[in-house]
Design an enzyme around this catalytic site. Structure first.
Site, PDB file in Angstrom:
ATOM      1  N   ARG A 236       0.864  -1.182   0.000  1.00  0.00           N
ATOM      2  CA  ARG A 236       0.000   0.000   0.000  1.00  0.00           C
ATOM      3  C   ARG A 236       0.896   1.225   0.000  1.00  0.00           C
ATOM      4  O   ARG A 236       1.991   1.198   0.587  1.00  0.00           O
ATOM      5  CB  ARG A 236      -0.878   0.032   1.264  1.00  0.00           C
ATOM      6  N   GLU A 265      -4.257   7.553  -4.220  1.00  0.00           N
ATOM      7  CA  GLU A 265      -4.310   6.742  -5.428  1.00  0.00           C
ATOM      8  C   GLU A 265      -5.512   7.159  -6.263  1.00  0.00           C
ATOM      9  O   GLU A 265      -6.637   7.020  -5.761  1.00  0.00           O
ATOM     10  CB  GLU A 265      -4.433   5.278  -5.014  1.00  0.00           C
ATOM     11  N   HIS A 284      -2.224   0.078  -9.659  1.00  0.00           N
ATOM     12  CA  HIS A 284      -2.806  -0.916  -8.740  1.00  0.00           C
ATOM     13  C   HIS A 284      -3.361  -2.131  -9.503  1.00  0.00           C
ATOM     14  O   HIS A 284      -4.569  -2.367  -9.531  1.00  0.00           O
ATOM     15  CB  HIS A 284      -3.893  -0.266  -7.874  1.00  0.00           C
TER      16      HIS A 284
END
Ligand code: 8YV
Length: 318
Positions: A236, A265, A284
């Protein structure tokens, strides 16, 4: 009576999820902005279905007296107040296991791409400057035979380690607990975080985001790494200090870094990290294969329906 579900959609959810929810008889209220949406009858909600980025607070859960389950499409639940859910006696489901292989594969994609300058090579091969072969350009770092340090040797980290065996790598790891299986089967060696950083040619972050891992890798930690090391974040964004990584990349302190995740993000489009050529960055994609997404869909909807029907939630994190 259909089940009323608050459904995250900052982008469209995966098609299989939508089909399975419809088959299960769910009716959806859409949650598109970070704040829980206005105009929803929270008193009628029975389930919340999310897939990260939205913060599921205790306050939100407590606002829904009929709520029976929070189901997450994904394994990492750092966006859900798990303690809050526990205190309300509310089950939270997630999707462990089914995404280990895809996420480990992606960790390796990042590692290899960074080590061998793959993205820069691709751009160069398409660009006007590539007019003759040159044996001296874009020299990377040798992966085979190097030392790999895995921070977080859980299910995903274990799969990363298995793949390292095929590259004849020395496998080092740091984790909350010793992983005897990895030590026995793969010869993985447990080290303190500092020792791991000092001894590894490649460091991958494969741990969950928790209060213990937030900001785990900062300037002090990067300074301990070998000068031509590669740092990979498949965990993360907040697990590493983004500013410290930027500074290290600007100063040429590492061969390269690679990441699947950022904080926030996505990053603002003018963020200086995006200008770093020695950074490989993906949007991602850790578990983003068709097969894994289908498995995550089935598992997360099974969890949801079990919670709605008052049955035991098959994969329960809280
Ligand atoms: C998912 C993930 O892409 O499972 C996780 O924790 O980060 C990813 O596999 C994400 O949760 C789904 O949006």
């Amino acid at each position: 009576m259909p089940w009323r579900i608050l459904m995250q959609s900052d982008v469209e959810p995966y098609e299989t999820v939508m089909r399975l929810l419809e088959e299960a008889g769910c009716e959806l209220d859409w949650w598109r902005e970070p704040e829980p949406p206005p105009g929803v009858d929270y008193g009628a909600l029975e389930g919340i279905y999310v897939y990260s980025h939205m913060w599921v607070s205790r306050e939100l859960m407590a606002r829904c007296p009929r709520l029976k389950i929070v189901s997450n499409f994904g394994v990492g639940c750092d966006h859900i107040d798990l303690e809050g859910a526990r205190s309300l006696g509310l089950p939270v489901g997630n999707t462990p296991g089914v995404l280990d292989a895809a996420t480990a594969d992606l960790t390796w994609t990042l590692l290899l791409a960074a080590a061998r300058n793959a993205i820069r090579g691709d751009h160069f091969a398409r660009g006007p400057e590539f007019t003759h072969y040159d044996a001296a350009i874009l020299l990377g770092q040798q992966v085979t035979g190097a030392a790999l340090g895995i921070v977080g040797l859980g299910r995903i980290g274990y799969q990363v380690a298995r793949r390292a065996a095929g590259f004849d790598m020395e496998i080092l790891y740091h984790n909350r607990n010793r992983n005897e299986r990895a030590e026995g089967e793969l010869g993985a060696r447990y080290l303190s975080l500092d020792e791991l950083l000092e001894q590894s040619d490649f460091v991958t972050l494969n741990c969950p985001l928790t209060e213990q891992t937030r900001g785990l890798i900062g300037s002090r930690e990067i300074a301990r790494m070998k000068p031509a090391a590669v740092l990979v974040n498949a965990a993360r964004g907040p697990v590493w200090d983004q500013e410290a990584v930027l500074e290290a990349l600007r100063a040429g302190r590492l061969h390269a870094a690679a990441t699947d995740v950022t904080d926030p993000e996505p990053l603002p489009r003018d963020h200086p990290l995006l200008e770093q050529e020695n950074l490989v960055i993906f949007p991602h994609l850790g578990s983003a294969t068709r097969q894994t997404r289908d498995a995550m869909s089935t598992m997360s909807v099974d969890n949801l329906v079990a919670g709605l029907e008052g049955r035991e939630v098959p994969y329960r994190i809280a």
